[in-house]
Design a protein around this motif. Sequence first.
Motif, PDB file in Angstrom:
ATOM      1  N   THR A 264      -4.264  19.499  -7.869  1.00 50.75           N
ATOM      2  CA  THR A 264      -4.042  19.725  -6.436  1.00 50.75           C
ATOM      3  C   THR A 264      -4.325  18.468  -5.627  1.00 50.75           C
ATOM      4  O   THR A 264      -3.616  18.148  -4.661  1.00 50.75           O
ATOM      5  N   ASN A 265      -5.350  17.735  -6.021  1.00 48.96           N
ATOM      6  CA  ASN A 265      -5.695  16.493  -5.327  1.00 48.96           C
ATOM      7  C   ASN A 265      -4.576  15.463  -5.461  1.00 48.96           C
ATOM      8  O   ASN A 265      -4.240  14.748  -4.503  1.00 48.96           O
ATOM      9  N   ILE A 266      -3.974  15.405  -6.644  1.00 48.00           N
ATOM     10  CA  ILE A 266      -2.851  14.485  -6.850  1.00 48.00           C
ATOM     11  C   ILE A 266      -1.653  14.895  -5.994  1.00 48.00           C
ATOM     12  O   ILE A 266      -0.989  14.063  -5.363  1.00 48.00           O
ATOM     13  N   VAL A 267      -1.395  16.211  -5.950  1.00 48.24           N
ATOM     14  CA  VAL A 267      -0.291  16.713  -5.130  1.00 48.24           C
ATOM     15  C   VAL A 267      -0.539  16.403  -3.663  1.00 48.24           C
ATOM     16  O   VAL A 267       0.390  16.043  -2.913  1.00 48.24           O
ATOM     17  N   PHE A 268      -1.798  16.540  -3.224  1.00 49.52           N
ATOM     18  CA  PHE A 268      -2.138  16.238  -1.832  1.00 49.52           C
ATOM     19  C   PHE A 268      -1.848  14.771  -1.508  1.00 49.52           C
ATOM     20  O   PHE A 268      -1.302  14.452  -0.443  1.00 49.52           O
ATOM     21  N   GLN A 269      -2.203  13.872  -2.413  1.00 56.47           N
ATOM     22  CA  GLN A 269      -1.964  12.451  -2.170  1.00 56.47           C
ATOM     23  C   GLN A 269      -0.464  12.131  -2.145  1.00 56.47           C
ATOM     24  O   GLN A 269      -0.011  11.312  -1.343  1.00 56.47           O
ATOM     25  N   ILE A 270       0.295  12.799  -3.021  1.00 56.58           N
ATOM     26  CA  ILE A 270       1.747  12.593  -3.013  1.00 56.58           C
ATOM     27  C   ILE A 270       2.345  13.098  -1.701  1.00 56.58           C
ATOM     28  O   ILE A 270       3.202  12.438  -1.078  1.00 56.58           O
ATOM     29  N   THR A 271       1.876  14.273  -1.259  1.00 54.76           N
ATOM     30  CA  THR A 271       2.363  14.822   0.009  1.00 54.76           C
ATOM     31  C   THR A 271       1.989  13.915   1.175  1.00 54.76           C
ATOM     32  O   THR A 271       2.785  13.705   2.103  1.00 54.76           O
ATOM     33  N   ALA A 272       0.769  13.383   1.131  1.00 52.74           N
ATOM     34  CA  ALA A 272       0.341  12.480   2.208  1.00 52.74           C
ATOM     35  C   ALA A 272       1.201  11.226   2.252  1.00 52.74           C
ATOM     36  O   ALA A 272       1.561  10.736   3.334  1.00 52.74           O
ATOM     37  N   GLN A 273       1.556  10.695   1.080  1.00 55.65           N
ATOM     38  CA  GLN A 273       2.405   9.514   1.042  1.00 55.65           C
ATOM     39  C   GLN A 273       3.792   9.806   1.600  1.00 55.65           C
ATOM     40  O   GLN A 273       4.383   8.982   2.322  1.00 55.65           O
ATOM     41  N   LYS A 274       4.317  11.000   1.315  1.00 58.16           N
ATOM     42  CA  LYS A 274       5.620  11.387   1.882  1.00 58.16           C
ATOM     43  C   LYS A 274       5.534  11.493   3.404  1.00 58.16           C
ATOM     44  O   LYS A 274       6.458  11.081   4.120  1.00 58.16           O
ATOM     45  N   ASN A 275       4.431  12.060   3.890  1.00 57.51           N
ATOM     46  CA  ASN A 275       4.257  12.157   5.343  1.00 57.51           C
ATOM     47  C   ASN A 275       4.176  10.765   5.975  1.00 57.51           C
ATOM     48  O   ASN A 275       4.704  10.534   7.069  1.00 57.51           O
ATOM     49  N   ASN A 276       3.494   9.860   5.272  1.00 60.36           N
ATOM     50  CA  ASN A 276       3.388   8.482   5.789  1.00 60.36           C
ATOM     51  C   ASN A 276       4.762   7.819   5.871  1.00 60.36           C
ATOM     52  O   ASN A 276       5.091   7.141   6.861  1.00 60.36           O
ATOM     53  N   ASN A 277       5.569   7.996   4.829  1.00 54.84           N
ATOM     54  CA  ASN A 277       6.909   7.401   4.833  1.00 54.84           C
ATOM     55  C   ASN A 277       7.779   8.009   5.928  1.00 54.84           C
ATOM     56  O   ASN A 277       8.556   7.296   6.580  1.00 54.84           O
ATOM     57  N   ARG A 278       7.641   9.315   6.145  1.00 52.38           N
ATOM     58  CA  ARG A 278       8.440   9.966   7.172  1.00 52.38           C
ATOM     59  C   ARG A 278       7.998   9.534   8.567  1.00 52.38           C
ATOM     60  O   ARG A 278       8.821   9.293   9.447  1.00 52.38           O
ATOM     61  N   ASP A 279       6.671   9.426   8.777  1.00 52.26           N
ATOM     62  CA  ASP A 279       6.171   9.008  10.083  1.00 52.26           C
ATOM     63  C   ASP A 279       6.481   7.535  10.378  1.00 52.26           C
ATOM     64  O   ASP A 279       6.565   7.133  11.545  1.00 52.26           O
ATOM     65  N   ALA A 280       6.629   6.742   9.326  1.00 51.17           N
ATOM     66  CA  ALA A 280       6.887   5.312   9.522  1.00 51.17           C
ATOM     67  C   ALA A 280       8.242   5.057  10.163  1.00 51.17           C
ATOM     68  O   ALA A 280       8.417   4.060  10.887  1.00 51.17           O
ATOM     69  N   VAL A 281       9.209   5.937   9.919  1.00 53.81           N
ATOM     70  CA  VAL A 281      10.555   5.764  10.485  1.00 53.81           C
ATOM     71  C   VAL A 281      10.790   6.665  11.688  1.00 53.81           C
ATOM     72  O   VAL A 281      11.857   6.601  12.306  1.00 53.81           O
ATOM     73  N   ALA A 282       9.801   7.512  12.015  1.00 55.64           N
ATOM     74  CA  ALA A 282       9.955   8.423  13.149  1.00 55.64           C
ATOM     75  C   ALA A 282       9.489   7.744  14.434  1.00 55.64           C
ATOM     76  O   ALA A 282       8.708   6.791  14.420  1.00 55.64           O
ATOM     77  N   THR A 283       9.987   8.277  15.547  1.00 54.03           N
ATOM     78  CA  THR A 283       9.597   7.732  16.851  1.00 54.03           C
ATOM     79  C   THR A 283       8.544   8.600  17.540  1.00 54.03           C
ATOM     80  O   THR A 283       7.848   8.127  18.449  1.00 54.03           O
ATOM     81  N   THR A 284       8.428   9.855  17.105  1.00 54.86           N
ATOM     82  CA  THR A 284       7.440  10.777  17.676  1.00 54.86           C
ATOM     83  C   THR A 284       6.738  11.515  16.541  1.00 54.86           C
ATOM     84  O   THR A 284       7.297  11.700  15.458  1.00 54.86           O
ATOM     85  N   PRO A 285       5.520  11.963  16.762  1.00 54.38           N
ATOM     86  CA  PRO A 285       4.799  12.690  15.713  1.00 54.38           C
ATOM     87  C   PRO A 285       5.431  14.046  15.433  1.00 54.38           C
ATOM     88  O   PRO A 285       6.051  14.656  16.314  1.00 54.38           O
TER      89      PRO A 285
END
Length: 416
Positions: A264-285
């Motif tokens: 679960t911890n590994i899945v959480f880190q993978i999900t967090a990385q996906k959120n980071n990549n998505r937020d990096a190209v987004a203009t609003t949270p």
Amino acid sequence: MSQLPAGAVGTAVGVLLYSFACEICNVIMVWLLLVHDEGLSYVACISYFTLLSTTCSIIQQFHDYIFWTDVITAQFKNKSEMVGNPQLTLSNGSTGMDLVLFYIQFYCYTVEATFVLFWAFSLTQSVYGWSDKPHLRHIFKKINATGKVISVLLPLLTICLLQVPAVQSSFVGFIVLADIEFALSCIGGCVFIIMILIRYVHTRRMLKTWSHGYGKKSSSTETTSNGPQTTSGGPQRPLQSIYDRWLLIRFTIAFVFLAIFEVTNIVFQITAQKNNNRDAVATTPDLSAERAISMMIFNMPGVTASLLAFVVFGTTRPFRERMYRTFVPGCLRRKRENANRASQPLHHTRRGSTAKQRSTSIKLFKGVDTAVRMDDLYLRAPSRGAYLDMESDSDSERSPPRIGLTTTIKAGRNRV
């Protein structure tokens, strides 16, 4: 919860109630351990840190639910300013109070995993009887005590190193350092469990009785020549051991959950990385209900450790009896006891006064007569003669002689 999206309110309430239920179970578990004088056992040490992590999780949930928009906006800005920082992957971009609470929980998870590793090693010592050897007994005792200290201090050192800028400059090095202790604890615990199972299979193939002496006393796990046993080193305590013959099964269940939590911890880190990549190209949270629900779900595995500790280790017979005496009102206990007595079949009956009686005379020593009289059994020790005499007598009114000391006991005869 005014800042939460409307679609996530139900999930937030459910996760929060579940967390409180886990917290209550953890508090009961700690109380049971303390009243049974097991405050320094491995179960107790694990329970302390599960209680701390669950408490921090509840505090973080309240903070996030009340200030949801502010929290997500702060995370969005933090990700924009620290692009590529591996701490964003580990903590999902948390800042401020959330970041502090996250590291406390992460520290507790690592401590619990390390405790499980050393506990598995202690169980292996008991099963194999290594500490039965006099020249190793003192060594293993020191290792077990040192293991508890290492379990607390080593994760703290890891958390401190993760704050060093040089460590954060390497993404791979940061993630490896953060997860290495947890992973090694799982691997080491798995090795010890396999060793225990091998011992069990070998014992059964040799047609021997499987037993282990762990848990007679928390402070030591010494053994005897007949197998692993625990010495008290002093007066025997009146309290029962908190462990039972299912200890290895209970421990295995806890270890399986630990492995699942690592996944679960590994899945959480993978999900967090996906959120980071998505937020990096987004203009609003991203303030959507779906994002909120996914983050809430990841709060559940951490608090579940508190519930698991209670369900697995808090259900032994001594703990169940203690909770029954403490939490069940006296009137209900008496009512249940009376109902149990009434439901039991009547096994003992008396014979009528007209039933025949038989007498038996047993010589004890000269000058002392001892007689035991029942409704259908009469035992008598005469005062003379140096012989053992057993005789039958149908006279129901026969009485013991008056010479010497005579004791008479009346009781009903058992009838199957």
